[in-house]
Design an enzyme around this catalytic site. Sequence first.
Site, PDB file in Angstrom:
ATOM      1  N   ASP A  32      34.473  48.276  80.342  1.00  0.00           N
ATOM      2  CA  ASP A  32      35.696  49.549  81.142  1.00  0.00           C
ATOM      3  C   ASP A  32      35.293  50.620  80.002  1.00  0.00           C
ATOM      4  O   ASP A  32      35.754  51.470  79.360  1.00  0.00           O
ATOM      5  CB  ASP A  32      36.738  48.415  79.788  1.00  0.00           C
ATOM      6  CG  ASP A  32      38.033  49.512  80.528  1.00  0.00           C
ATOM      7  OD1 ASP A  32      38.320  50.701  81.225  1.00  0.00           O
ATOM      8  OD2 ASP A  32      38.878  50.331  79.333  1.00  0.00           O
ATOM      9  N   GLU A  65      33.055  39.158  75.033  1.00  0.00           N
ATOM     10  CA  GLU A  65      34.408  38.952  76.785  1.00  0.00           C
ATOM     11  C   GLU A  65      33.767  38.392  77.384  1.00  0.00           C
ATOM     12  O   GLU A  65      33.479  38.237  78.421  1.00  0.00           O
ATOM     13  CB  GLU A  65      35.443  39.376  77.057  1.00  0.00           C
ATOM     14  CG  GLU A  65      36.488  40.409  75.432  1.00  0.00           C
ATOM     15  CD  GLU A  65      37.501  41.067  75.749  1.00  0.00           C
ATOM     16  OE1 GLU A  65      37.566  41.518  77.755  1.00  0.00           O
ATOM     17  OE2 GLU A  65      38.600  41.395  75.445  1.00  0.00           O
ATOM     18  N   TYR A  85      45.779  41.497  74.244  1.00  0.00           N
ATOM     19  CA  TYR A  85      46.751  42.614  74.380  1.00  0.00           C
ATOM     20  C   TYR A  85      47.931  42.068  74.928  1.00  0.00           C
ATOM     21  O   TYR A  85      48.777  42.549  75.998  1.00  0.00           O
ATOM     22  CB  TYR A  85      45.848  43.233  75.262  1.00  0.00           C
ATOM     23  CG  TYR A  85      44.803  44.246  74.909  1.00  0.00           C
ATOM     24  CD1 TYR A  85      44.808  45.715  74.861  1.00  0.00           C
ATOM     25  CD2 TYR A  85      43.732  43.876  74.991  1.00  0.00           C
ATOM     26  CE1 TYR A  85      44.211  45.815  73.800  1.00  0.00           C
ATOM     27  CE2 TYR A  85      42.699  44.023  74.631  1.00  0.00           C
ATOM     28  CZ  TYR A  85      42.535  45.162  74.002  1.00  0.00           C
ATOM     29  OH  TYR A  85      40.941  45.771  72.997  1.00  0.00           O
ATOM     30  N   GLU A 142      40.189  43.519  68.543  1.00  0.00           N
ATOM     31  CA  GLU A 142      40.553  44.457  69.540  1.00  0.00           C
ATOM     32  C   GLU A 142      42.418  43.853  69.627  1.00  0.00           C
ATOM     33  O   GLU A 142      42.545  43.177  69.831  1.00  0.00           O
ATOM     34  CB  GLU A 142      40.394  44.809  70.964  1.00  0.00           C
ATOM     35  CG  GLU A 142      38.669  44.724  71.291  1.00  0.00           C
ATOM     36  CD  GLU A 142      37.958  45.144  72.286  1.00  0.00           C
ATOM     37  OE1 GLU A 142      39.052  45.187  73.826  1.00  0.00           O
ATOM     38  OE2 GLU A 142      37.026  44.741  72.360  1.00  0.00           O
TER      39      GLU A 142
HETATM   40  C1  BDP Z   1      39.222  44.970  76.158  1.00  0.00           C
HETATM   41  C2  BDP Z   1      37.654  45.292  76.438  1.00  0.00           C
HETATM   42  C3  BDP Z   1      37.507  46.832  75.676  1.00  0.00           C
HETATM   43  C4  BDP Z   1      38.413  47.418  77.349  1.00  0.00           C
HETATM   44  C5  BDP Z   1      40.039  47.015  76.673  1.00  0.00           C
HETATM   45  C6  BDP Z   1      41.131  47.542  77.491  1.00  0.00           C
HETATM   46  O1  BDP Z   1      36.786  44.465  75.488  1.00  0.00           O
HETATM   47  O2  BDP Z   1      36.228  47.843  76.838  1.00  0.00           O
HETATM   48  O3  BDP Z   1      38.369  48.845  76.968  1.00  0.00           O
HETATM   49  O4  BDP Z   1      40.195  45.966  76.874  1.00  0.00           O
HETATM   50  O5  BDP Z   1      41.034  47.352  78.859  1.00  0.00           O
HETATM   51  O6  BDP Z   1      39.680  43.359  77.127  1.00  0.00           O
HETATM   52  O7  BDP Z   1      41.711  48.487  77.006  1.00  0.00           O
END
Ligand code: BDP
Length: 648
Positions: free
Chosen positions: A209, A453, A506, A542
């Site tokens: 991404d 990932e 997320y 993250e």
């Molecule tokens: C995570 C990835 C990261 C992405 C992020 C996203 O590690 O590189 O930018 O999601 O979707 O899974 O913002």
Amino acid sequence: AVEGPREPILLDLAPTPSALAGILLDSGMLFPQESSSREVKELNGLWAFRADRSPTRNQGFQRAWYKSRLAETGPVIDIPVPSSYNDVTQDPNLRDFIGWVWYEREVVVPARWISDGKTRVVLRVESAHYYSIVWVNGVKVTEHEGGHLPFEADIDGLLREDPTTTTCRITIAVNNTLDLHTLPPGSIQYMKDRTMYPEGFFVQNTNFDFFNYAGIHRSVLLYTTPKAYVDDITVVTDFLDSTGLVRYNVSIQGATLVTLKVTLIDKDGHCVVSSNDTSGVLKVVDVKLWWPYLMHENPGYLYSLEVRLNAADGTSTYEDVYSLPVGIRTVKVTKNQFLINNKPFYFHGVNKHEDSDIRGKGFDWPLVVKDFNLMKWLGANSFRTSHYPYAEEILQMCDRHGIVVIDESPGVGIKDIRSFENASLTHHLEVMDELVRRDKNHPSVVMWSVANEPAAEMPPAGFYFQMLIKHTKVLDPTRPVTFITDSNYARDKGAPYVDVICVNSYFSWYHDPGHLEVIQIQLNTQFENWYGKYQKPIIQSEYGADAAPGFHSDPPVMFTEEYQKLVLRDYHSVFDQKRKLYVVGELIWNFADFMTTQGVTRMVGNKKGIFTRQRQPKEAAFILKERYWRLANETGRLPLWTKYPCSH
Ligand code: BDP
């Protein structure tokens, strides 16, 4: 019919089986440095540039563009080095270009470098993305696979072949094509339906991404050493009560009979301890340890290890001097703690990208300094080099400021089963060799991350990660190793081998979008499951949400600044319960907005930054700032001035 780029875009890189048994690179990669015996000549500025737009991208090789001045082969433009080439022109085709581009620059080499017969001249590229071939005066001197890490070639022999000319023409061809066995991987897809796509249409697919910026991203330079020189230094530190221990090893090239003096010098310039051996242990009385920012009044304390070599052969004598910054500290991991100097360390930090307007991934000092000032303002004590190794100058800043680093390989987007094949593993192991070789001596680097990932559910993933992690531990037995996961499958694949579990999630974004109320329960479950199974410390590597700056809504909806703030708050309340138990860190995704490939889920890039791409704060930045300073107050020992961060 020619359908698009072929050779040599899609490079067939034969695996070297020895890699699986552990590669030891045969030379060092010390950061170029001026000293009484060494000179550095930076070749940054404008280079002549030409993209090979021929359908096969192969014209430059067929017509040997490296043999003459690039301007004689066709039209050239100015491109700055360092910089990505993508965003500096108005040409959309160059922005999205895939294939070979050619850079050229002429440089006048000081005559004494050639005439004295005692000097070694090295051409070094700090990073070019992705595959590079380098010629000097039309002669190929090296090639290198992979962005983000340096490569070099000795060129004095070549220059001496024609000592009448001190001008040297450096040509560098760089290809940004990613295939299944590159790191990161990708694939080229040819669209052959002529009712839908024009002749020669193809796309570069990737599974990561961020924008696949390309070109010469960091400095190109020439530097000298004497013919007998310090090739590498390895330092491992420890301490016992108030005595510091610096285990060192110096490797020398170009001479067999040498005398060596190794001196450890403190910040005030005083000699602390010295030795005449090429390897040994230096004992430092009343050691000043290297501490992270906000953990100690005096973070980032660095000694300097001066290595002075004297050698002689039949005709000449040589002296070489190299000074390596050394921070004395230890890193250990228990089942629920991350210890720096035997004290619990809690990562309150960020994930970054090398990314900015116009420059793309090009190294830029004003940007680096701004980012450090922002991290310190935020109260961040750490970051992860998502998703590739950053410029070594950035690690040097971290050493000096006490910012702790999780150093990541470019192993991102490994999602296709063919990217677990031996050719990929071999290359991935080589990249770890190059990464550890470059960064092993940085006290700020406290952990290696081998990948982000990967598709852990695929059958070969277990073997692949076991090999990678074991290999990295052989390369560096002193630092913990991890890989970053977003998948529960990883539990049985990599997790048994890692030292720290790093999880990305997320909740209320990619899962249950819009439902903030699920965050706390889901995050709690995530932590309990991982810790329950492995009893290893966990870092939330993250978490975050996109926010378009200036978008507001109450009640909050996705993409507003309010929603981003609330995602953070809900995550934080669970972190606060678990950090007392086994969670040892939290790294926001992301420090700043960054550019991505175009797509329907990305509005001019990824907006999960707490700062905009121009480094201005969104509301979430203030939430995080308040939190990080509170955490620092609770867990660290703040220097006096930092108790009042607002005035700084
Ligand atoms: C995570 C990835 C990261 C992405 C992020 C996203 O590690 O590189 O930018 O999601 O979707 O899974 O913002």
